[in-house]
Motif scaffolding. Sequence first.
Motif, PDB file in Angstrom:
ATOM      1  N   ASP A   7       0.976  -1.263  -0.146  1.00  0.00           N
ATOM      2  CA  ASP A   7      -0.123  -0.104  -0.038  1.00  0.00           C
ATOM      3  C   ASP A   7       0.785   1.278   0.020  1.00  0.00           C
ATOM      4  N   PRO A   8       1.588   1.587  -1.157  1.00  0.00           N
ATOM      5  CA  PRO A   8       2.467   2.525  -1.155  1.00  0.00           C
ATOM      6  C   PRO A   8       1.402   4.030  -1.509  1.00  0.00           C
ATOM      7  N   ILE A   9       2.007   4.920  -0.652  1.00  0.00           N
ATOM      8  CA  ILE A   9       1.159   6.175  -0.901  1.00  0.00           C
ATOM      9  C   ILE A   9       1.896   7.356  -1.639  1.00  0.00           C
ATOM     10  N   LEU A  10       3.354   7.087  -1.554  1.00  0.00           N
ATOM     11  CA  LEU A  10       4.289   8.079  -2.433  1.00  0.00           C
ATOM     12  C   LEU A  10       5.202   7.016  -2.940  1.00  0.00           C
ATOM     13  N   GLU A  11       5.351   7.192  -4.312  1.00  0.00           N
ATOM     14  CA  GLU A  11       6.646   6.581  -4.693  1.00  0.00           C
ATOM     15  C   GLU A  11       7.372   7.602  -5.579  1.00  0.00           C
ATOM     16  N   VAL A  12       8.765   7.616  -5.363  1.00  0.00           N
ATOM     17  CA  VAL A  12       9.843   8.508  -5.637  1.00  0.00           C
ATOM     18  C   VAL A  12      10.572   7.841  -6.681  1.00  0.00           C
ATOM     19  N   SER A  13      10.792   8.338  -7.905  1.00  0.00           N
ATOM     20  CA  SER A  13      11.802   7.426  -8.588  1.00  0.00           C
ATOM     21  C   SER A  13      12.756   8.209  -9.405  1.00  0.00           C
ATOM     22  N   GLY A  14      13.876   7.901  -9.428  1.00  0.00           N
ATOM     23  CA  GLY A  14      14.782   8.967 -10.338  1.00  0.00           C
ATOM     24  C   GLY A  14      15.142  10.380  -9.916  1.00  0.00           C
ATOM     25  N   LEU A  15      14.602  10.754  -8.844  1.00  0.00           N
ATOM     26  CA  LEU A  15      14.294  12.372  -8.473  1.00  0.00           C
ATOM     27  C   LEU A  15      15.735  13.020  -8.569  1.00  0.00           C
ATOM     28  N   VAL A  16      15.704  14.076  -9.512  1.00  0.00           N
ATOM     29  CA  VAL A  16      16.726  15.016  -9.786  1.00  0.00           C
ATOM     30  C   VAL A  16      16.452  16.445  -9.926  1.00  0.00           C
ATOM     31  N   LYS A  17      17.275  17.236  -8.952  1.00  0.00           N
ATOM     32  CA  LYS A  17      17.327  18.698  -9.030  1.00  0.00           C
ATOM     33  C   LYS A  17      18.520  19.548  -9.163  1.00  0.00           C
ATOM     34  N   HIS A  18      18.881  19.896 -10.309  1.00  0.00           N
ATOM     35  CA  HIS A  18      19.959  20.636 -10.670  1.00  0.00           C
ATOM     36  C   HIS A  18      19.552  22.136 -10.857  1.00  0.00           C
ATOM     37  N   TYR A  19      20.608  22.769 -10.512  1.00  0.00           N
ATOM     38  CA  TYR A  19      20.459  24.511 -10.620  1.00  0.00           C
ATOM     39  C   TYR A  19      21.474  24.874 -11.235  1.00  0.00           C
ATOM     40  N   PRO A  20      21.182  25.537 -12.647  1.00  0.00           N
ATOM     41  CA  PRO A  20      22.258  25.892 -13.134  1.00  0.00           C
ATOM     42  C   PRO A  20      23.091  27.093 -13.058  1.00  0.00           C
ATOM     43  N   LEU A  21      24.236  26.894 -13.065  1.00  0.00           N
ATOM     44  CA  LEU A  21      25.512  27.979 -12.820  1.00  0.00           C
ATOM     45  C   LEU A  21      25.469  28.681 -14.264  1.00  0.00           C
ATOM     46  N   THR A  22      25.206  29.955 -14.342  1.00  0.00           N
ATOM     47  CA  THR A  22      25.701  30.637 -15.243  1.00  0.00           C
ATOM     48  C   THR A  22      26.477  31.886 -15.281  1.00  0.00           C
ATOM     49  N   GLN A  23      27.141  32.288 -16.259  1.00  0.00           N
ATOM     50  CA  GLN A  23      28.081  33.658 -16.427  1.00  0.00           C
ATOM     51  C   GLN A  23      27.653  34.385 -17.605  1.00  0.00           C
ATOM     52  N   GLY A  24      27.927  35.591 -17.293  1.00  0.00           N
ATOM     53  CA  GLY A  24      27.636  36.644 -18.554  1.00  0.00           C
ATOM     54  C   GLY A  24      26.346  37.628 -18.169  1.00  0.00           C
ATOM     55  N   ILE A  25      26.256  38.724 -18.464  1.00  0.00           N
ATOM     56  CA  ILE A  25      25.301  39.430 -18.075  1.00  0.00           C
ATOM     57  C   ILE A  25      24.212  39.588 -19.069  1.00  0.00           C
ATOM     58  N   LEU A  26      24.560  40.159 -20.275  1.00  0.00           N
ATOM     59  CA  LEU A  26      23.384  40.261 -21.367  1.00  0.00           C
ATOM     60  C   LEU A  26      23.057  38.752 -21.825  1.00  0.00           C
ATOM     61  N   ILE A  27      24.078  37.922 -22.112  1.00  0.00           N
ATOM     62  CA  ILE A  27      23.844  36.928 -22.657  1.00  0.00           C
ATOM     63  C   ILE A  27      24.600  35.776 -21.869  1.00  0.00           C
ATOM     64  N   LYS A  28      23.583  35.162 -21.217  1.00  0.00           N
ATOM     65  CA  LYS A  28      23.881  34.068 -20.038  1.00  0.00           C
ATOM     66  C   LYS A  28      24.158  32.701 -20.653  1.00  0.00           C
TER      67      LYS A  28
END
Length: 361
Positions: A7-28
């Motif tokens: 009786d599963p109520i939550l099933e989490v599979s392959g969960l990924v969260k990446h926060y992008p790192l950017t550089q540049g001001i006008l064109i990131k």
Amino acid sequence: MADTMVDPILEVSGLVKHYPLTQGILIKKQIGAVKAVDGVDFVLGRGETLGIVGESGCGKSTVAKMLVNLERPTAGSIKYKGEDITRLSGRALKAVRRNIQMVFQDPYTSLNPRMTVGDIIGEPYEIHPEAAPKGDRRTRVRELLDVVGLNPEYINRYPHQFSGGQRQRIGIARGLALRPEVIVADEPVSALDVSVQAQVINLLDRLQNDFDLSYVFIAHDLSIVRHISDRVGVMYLGRIVEIGRDEEIYEHPTHPYTQALLSAVPVPDPEARERRERIILSGDVPSPTNIPSGCRFRTRCWKAEERCAVEVPVLAVPAVFRSVPGPAAHDSACHFAEEKQVVPPEQAAGEAPDGRADGRA
């Protein structure tokens, strides 16, 4: 304990969260990513408490935010009763959010200082008016205050008039307002005194039975997690490295990182403390922007070999334990998994040296 396979109520599979790192001001331009969560899998059963532990920065709170859709995952799925909620939006998402609520870590900043307690706890009814008729809402709020151990007459007070423990009870009451099925508790007692921690943990324990709740309980205090949890998952650098029933993790750990964490737990008995082997890890936690190849724990592991640098270990029952049923036969992401008892037996059993309950909560 709930049978998560039945009786599963939550099933989490392959969960990924990446926060992008950017550089540049006008064109990131993206030059990299912070890999806060990098492939998390677990199942939460109905009526079960799953504890998630790990060092600061390992991704525990990011997982919590994704479970309640405060953060959108980069990849992976979160299934609530078989439905992937990461693909929902609008009314469908709003309906699911009613059933998955969150208790936040800091009781001082999670409550609006300009709102009364009655308005804070009753605010969910403004968002979900179908949950309570307008004329009954104030009565419902008073009932919730009573349920969490606060005087219903405090309904017109403001957050600054309460202690930290009382504020966290208000946060719990707000989480219960819509009668959810799942509560995600993100380090709900870390900002409280030890005696108040015990009161709040006991309250959560009682509410689970009274309201038939399922908990994802996130913390870094291993003793608190064991007290309240049916199963425990250990996170390191964005992934779960070991997961199993509480007695499997605490008394029969097989992953080196779990063993190192348990060896750092304070032991009140001086004799037991002398007998215990203390595992000191070398080096610092790698940056989530530059995760090591292969096993991400290898740079701090005393068992690391050449295989660990090229092959990512799978979170599964280690081959050495598959033919021998027992508490060591639980999921562990290590090429060289080995059972090692690092907590003295009397402490692993949850007793103080004199045989009484240790009073953790």
